[in-house]
Write a protein that holds these residues in place. Structure first.
Motif, PDB file in Angstrom:
ATOM      1  N   ARG A 143      93.945  12.295   8.673  1.00  0.00           N
ATOM      2  CA  ARG A 143      93.840  13.633   8.917  1.00  0.00           C
ATOM      3  C   ARG A 143      94.933  14.380   8.093  1.00  0.00           C
ATOM      4  NH1 ARG A 143      94.127  17.783  14.297  1.00  0.00           N
ATOM      5  NH2 ARG A 143      92.157  16.442  14.751  1.00  0.00           N
ATOM      6  N   VAL A 144      94.276  15.239   7.026  1.00  0.00           N
ATOM      7  CA  VAL A 144      95.315  15.778   5.976  1.00  0.00           C
ATOM      8  C   VAL A 144      94.661  17.351   6.038  1.00  0.00           C
ATOM      9  CG1 VAL A 144      95.651  13.749   4.803  1.00  0.00           C
ATOM     10  CG2 VAL A 144      93.663  15.236   3.986  1.00  0.00           C
ATOM     11  N   ASP A 145      95.556  18.232   5.491  1.00  0.00           N
ATOM     12  CA  ASP A 145      95.277  19.641   5.101  1.00  0.00           C
ATOM     13  C   ASP A 145      95.045  19.678   3.339  1.00  0.00           C
ATOM     14  OD1 ASP A 145      94.989  22.332   4.563  1.00  0.00           O
ATOM     15  OD2 ASP A 145      96.789  22.876   5.357  1.00  0.00           O
ATOM     16  N   LEU A 146      93.706  19.574   3.239  1.00  0.00           N
ATOM     17  CA  LEU A 146      93.422  19.739   1.717  1.00  0.00           C
ATOM     18  C   LEU A 146      94.126  20.663   1.077  1.00  0.00           C
ATOM     19  CD1 LEU A 146      89.872  18.308   1.745  1.00  0.00           C
ATOM     20  CD2 LEU A 146      91.827  17.139   1.220  1.00  0.00           C
ATOM     21  N   VAL A 147      94.341  21.881   1.556  1.00  0.00           N
ATOM     22  CA  VAL A 147      95.116  23.135   0.879  1.00  0.00           C
ATOM     23  C   VAL A 147      96.471  22.703   0.390  1.00  0.00           C
ATOM     24  CG1 VAL A 147      95.887  25.353   1.121  1.00  0.00           C
ATOM     25  CG2 VAL A 147      93.688  24.800   1.927  1.00  0.00           C
ATOM     26  N   ASP A 148      97.637  22.191   1.458  1.00  0.00           N
ATOM     27  CA  ASP A 148      98.786  22.074   1.194  1.00  0.00           C
ATOM     28  C   ASP A 148      98.840  20.698   0.426  1.00  0.00           C
ATOM     29  OD1 ASP A 148      99.588  24.166   2.380  1.00  0.00           O
ATOM     30  OD2 ASP A 148     100.304  23.657   4.242  1.00  0.00           O
ATOM     31  N   ASP A 149      98.185  19.510   1.164  1.00  0.00           N
ATOM     32  CA  ASP A 149      98.457  18.411   0.366  1.00  0.00           C
ATOM     33  C   ASP A 149      97.542  17.926  -0.923  1.00  0.00           C
ATOM     34  OD1 ASP A 149      99.862  17.451   2.750  1.00  0.00           O
ATOM     35  OD2 ASP A 149      97.947  17.023   3.648  1.00  0.00           O
ATOM     36  N   PHE A 150      96.590  19.071  -1.312  1.00  0.00           N
ATOM     37  CA  PHE A 150      95.840  18.706  -2.559  1.00  0.00           C
ATOM     38  C   PHE A 150      95.615  19.646  -3.356  1.00  0.00           C
ATOM     39  CE2 PHE A 150      91.946  17.905  -4.844  1.00  0.00           C
ATOM     40  CZ  PHE A 150      92.231  16.973  -5.377  1.00  0.00           C
ATOM     41  N   ALA A 151      94.938  20.737  -2.693  1.00  0.00           N
ATOM     42  CA  ALA A 151      94.512  21.842  -3.786  1.00  0.00           C
ATOM     43  C   ALA A 151      95.631  22.904  -4.435  1.00  0.00           C
ATOM     44  CB  ALA A 151      93.466  22.876  -2.699  1.00  0.00           C
ATOM     45  N   TYR A 152      96.929  23.077  -3.658  1.00  0.00           N
ATOM     46  CA  TYR A 152      97.938  23.663  -4.093  1.00  0.00           C
ATOM     47  C   TYR A 152      98.513  22.947  -5.113  1.00  0.00           C
ATOM     48  CZ  TYR A 152      98.440  28.378  -1.949  1.00  0.00           C
ATOM     49  OH  TYR A 152      98.461  29.365  -1.602  1.00  0.00           O
ATOM     50  N   PRO A 153      98.970  21.703  -5.153  1.00  0.00           N
ATOM     51  CA  PRO A 153      99.995  21.034  -5.894  1.00  0.00           C
ATOM     52  C   PRO A 153      98.976  20.806  -7.140  1.00  0.00           C
ATOM     53  CG  PRO A 153      99.415  19.643  -4.196  1.00  0.00           C
ATOM     54  CD  PRO A 153      98.973  20.923  -3.718  1.00  0.00           C
ATOM     55  N   LEU A 154      97.916  20.437  -7.072  1.00  0.00           N
ATOM     56  CA  LEU A 154      97.114  20.258  -8.439  1.00  0.00           C
ATOM     57  C   LEU A 154      97.088  21.315  -9.593  1.00  0.00           C
ATOM     58  CD1 LEU A 154      95.286  18.320 -10.223  1.00  0.00           C
ATOM     59  CD2 LEU A 154      93.273  19.370  -8.905  1.00  0.00           C
ATOM     60  N   PRO A 155      96.598  22.527  -9.282  1.00  0.00           N
ATOM     61  CA  PRO A 155      96.837  23.680 -10.220  1.00  0.00           C
ATOM     62  C   PRO A 155      98.388  23.867 -10.632  1.00  0.00           C
ATOM     63  CG  PRO A 155      96.394  24.569  -7.933  1.00  0.00           C
ATOM     64  CD  PRO A 155      96.405  23.102  -8.025  1.00  0.00           C
ATOM     65  N   VAL A 156      99.395  23.985  -9.705  1.00  0.00           N
ATOM     66  CA  VAL A 156     100.800  24.284 -10.232  1.00  0.00           C
ATOM     67  C   VAL A 156     101.166  23.035 -11.081  1.00  0.00           C
ATOM     68  CG1 VAL A 156     103.167  24.198  -9.345  1.00  0.00           C
ATOM     69  CG2 VAL A 156     101.446  25.333  -7.995  1.00  0.00           C
ATOM     70  N   THR A 157     100.888  21.852 -10.880  1.00  0.00           N
ATOM     71  CA  THR A 157     101.116  20.645 -11.846  1.00  0.00           C
ATOM     72  C   THR A 157     100.669  20.996 -13.103  1.00  0.00           C
ATOM     73  OG1 THR A 157     101.348  19.210  -9.834  1.00  0.00           O
ATOM     74  CG2 THR A 157     101.323  18.130 -12.150  1.00  0.00           C
ATOM     75  N   ALA A 158      99.382  21.392 -13.105  1.00  0.00           N
ATOM     76  CA  ALA A 158      98.486  21.684 -14.384  1.00  0.00           C
ATOM     77  C   ALA A 158      99.396  22.600 -15.380  1.00  0.00           C
ATOM     78  CB  ALA A 158      97.062  21.824 -14.205  1.00  0.00           C
ATOM     79  N   ILE A 159      99.626  23.900 -14.476  1.00  0.00           N
ATOM     80  CA  ILE A 159     100.164  24.875 -15.208  1.00  0.00           C
ATOM     81  C   ILE A 159     101.477  24.771 -15.779  1.00  0.00           C
ATOM     82  CG2 ILE A 159     101.060  27.516 -14.844  1.00  0.00           C
ATOM     83  CD1 ILE A 159      98.664  27.453 -12.854  1.00  0.00           C
ATOM     84  N   CYS A 160     102.325  24.171 -15.145  1.00  0.00           N
ATOM     85  CA  CYS A 160     103.603  23.480 -15.419  1.00  0.00           C
ATOM     86  C   CYS A 160     103.519  22.711 -16.787  1.00  0.00           C
ATOM     87  CB  CYS A 160     104.457  23.084 -14.322  1.00  0.00           C
ATOM     88  SG  CYS A 160     104.942  24.151 -12.877  1.00  0.00           S
ATOM     89  N   ARG A 161     102.526  21.867 -16.680  1.00  0.00           N
ATOM     90  CA  ARG A 161     102.288  21.097 -17.930  1.00  0.00           C
ATOM     91  C   ARG A 161     102.047  21.839 -19.128  1.00  0.00           C
ATOM     92  NH1 ARG A 161     100.421  15.209 -19.419  1.00  0.00           N
ATOM     93  NH2 ARG A 161      99.312  15.558 -21.261  1.00  0.00           N
TER      94      ARG A 161
END
Length: 431
Positions: A143-161
């Motif tokens: 059981r996971v929260d796809l917002v906190d565990d996936f959808a939020y960190p992906l774009p932040v990581t991309a923008i920072c790169r």
């Protein structure tokens, strides 16, 4: 605009009902009702436009201003220079031509198509690795929260790169992005109060970006800030303050839209298991599927902060000069006069010129990045989550009606499948 009606004893208007968080899970019946009258006027003087052709016409009309200084709610609200917070200038999407056009060209040259298409497309292999790493981190859980565990960190990581932000500073960008998004929520406070809060947050972010820009000026790299600093094309280089506001814009434009697009996408796929199964077996489906998501469950539902510079006649209504506008993009993208059977999710839909990223000169700056990220993320989730299912439907939504998306998307599944690329490496190298 206020969230709830201030008119004692009166029924809330359709727009006020749309802005009410109680209707965030399914505003589409209200949009259908709103479209019966393509242009309506709210008690506070805002003109609301809800049909496709009329929205497109206004998005391409030079008599519509995106500059907050032309917005009637800003009249008389200007502060003296000593009272102004030391924030960032308005980004180019909040300026009018010709200033907008020159700044946008400077920003787009190193960012993406048509000038540098390889920058965003070239991120696909790296984004695939980041996506697989995030899904790998879910292993051992069911059981996971796809917002906190996936959808939020992906774009932040991309923008920072893209911006060349050190990994240890990424959590700070998440906080700033959330704070800036809150200032766009028309249901919280007045226009002037939101502008002041926006300036306060921008001051913190601007201070950080200024230091980051100094570091890249001393030692340029292959990041976006370095390329803006070293650009030698027409009108280059971009002024320092405009460079900082452009970097801040990318943080917002490339963050919240992608979070909502990925989350709304998974929610829609879980509600349409036949399409989810197709995506597992038809990789090429993802491109039209993402476009249909942008129409059917878009990340941006409305545009505010617009005003008229002259009288505009549209759909039998004259909108006077100096009027605030609200353009209901999500209503336009489900307009039956433009899209057959608009309330049906159909990834095979043709002629799908939706309003998911707007239109005209202010078309979403972060759209190319959001598309690529979502085209990578959704197939990976579809392949690797075994028998995923929603825990709550509808899920809880954020209160913001403009950037609409679930606050949490809790999903249960049986197991995490190994990433295909990783499985190939294991077979080839035994590890």
């Amino acid at each position: 605009m206020a969230q709830a009606s201030n008119r004692a004893g009166t029924q809330p208007s359709i727009v006020e009902q749309i802005l009410d968080p109680a209707n965030r899970a399914d505003p589409y019946p209200l949009y259908a009702e709103l479209r019966r009258t393509p242009v309506t006027r709210e008690p506070d003087g805002t003109y609301v436009v809800s049909t496709y052709n009329e929205i497109v016409a206004l998005l391409h009309d030079p008599r519509v201003s995106s500059d907050p200084r032309n917005h009637p709610e800003m009249a008389g609200a200007a502060t003296t220079p000593a009272e102004e917070p030391a924030g960032l200038p308005e980004s180019f999407i909040q300026r009018d031509p010709p200033e907008h056009d020159q700044l946008r060209e400077l920003a787009m040259r190193p960012f993406g198509p048509p000038h540098t298409p390889e920058r965003i497309e070239g991120l696909r292999p790296w984004l695939t690795e980041v996506t697989d790493d995030l899904i790998d981190d879910l292993a051992g859980r069911q059981r996971v929260d796809l917002v906190d565990d996936f959808a939020y960190p992906l774009p932040v990581t991309a923008i920072c790169r893209l911006l060349g932000v050190p990994r240890e500073d990424q959590p700070r960008f998440h906080v700033w992005a959330d704070a800036l998004i809150e200032t766009l929520d028309v249901t919280t406070g007045g226009f002037t109060q939101r502008q002041q809060r926006r300036q306060q947050v921008a001051a913190e972010l601007g201070g950080y970006l200024s230091g980051l820009t100094d570091a890249h000026a001393r030692r340029p790299g292959d990041d976006l800030i370095s390329e803006l600093l070293t650009d030698t094309g027409p009108h280059a280089p971009m002024d320092r303050e405009d460079l900082l506001s452009t970097a801040a814009l990318l943080l917002v434009a490339g963050h919240e839209t992608t979070v909502n697009l990925i989350t709304n996408g998974m929610l829609t796929l879980l509600r349409h298991p036949d399409v989810l199964d197709r995506l597992r077996h038809e990789p090429d489906l993802v491109v039209p599927l993402v476009e249909e998501l942008l129409r059917y469950e878009p990340p941006v539902h409305m545009l505010t902060r617009r005003s008229t510079l002259a009288d505009i006649d549209i759909a039998g209504t004259t909108i006077p000069a100096g009027s605030p506008l609200m353009l209901m993009l999500a209503a336009g993208s489900r307009d039956p006069d433009r899209f057959p059977d608009p309330d049906r999710f159909d990834p095979d839909r043709t002629d799908n010129r939706h309003l998911g990223f707007g239109s005209g000169i202010h078309y979403c700056f972060g759209a190319p990045l959001a598309r690529v990220e979502t085209q990578v993320a959704l197939p990976a989730l579809a392949r690797r989550l075994a028998h995923p299912r929603l825990v709550a439907d509808p899920p809880p939504y954020r209160p913001n009606p403009q950037l609409r998306g679930p606050r949490h998307l809790v999903v249960e599944f049986d197991a995490i499948a190994q990433a295909a690329a990783r499985a190939d490496r294991v077979m080839a190298h035994g590890r």
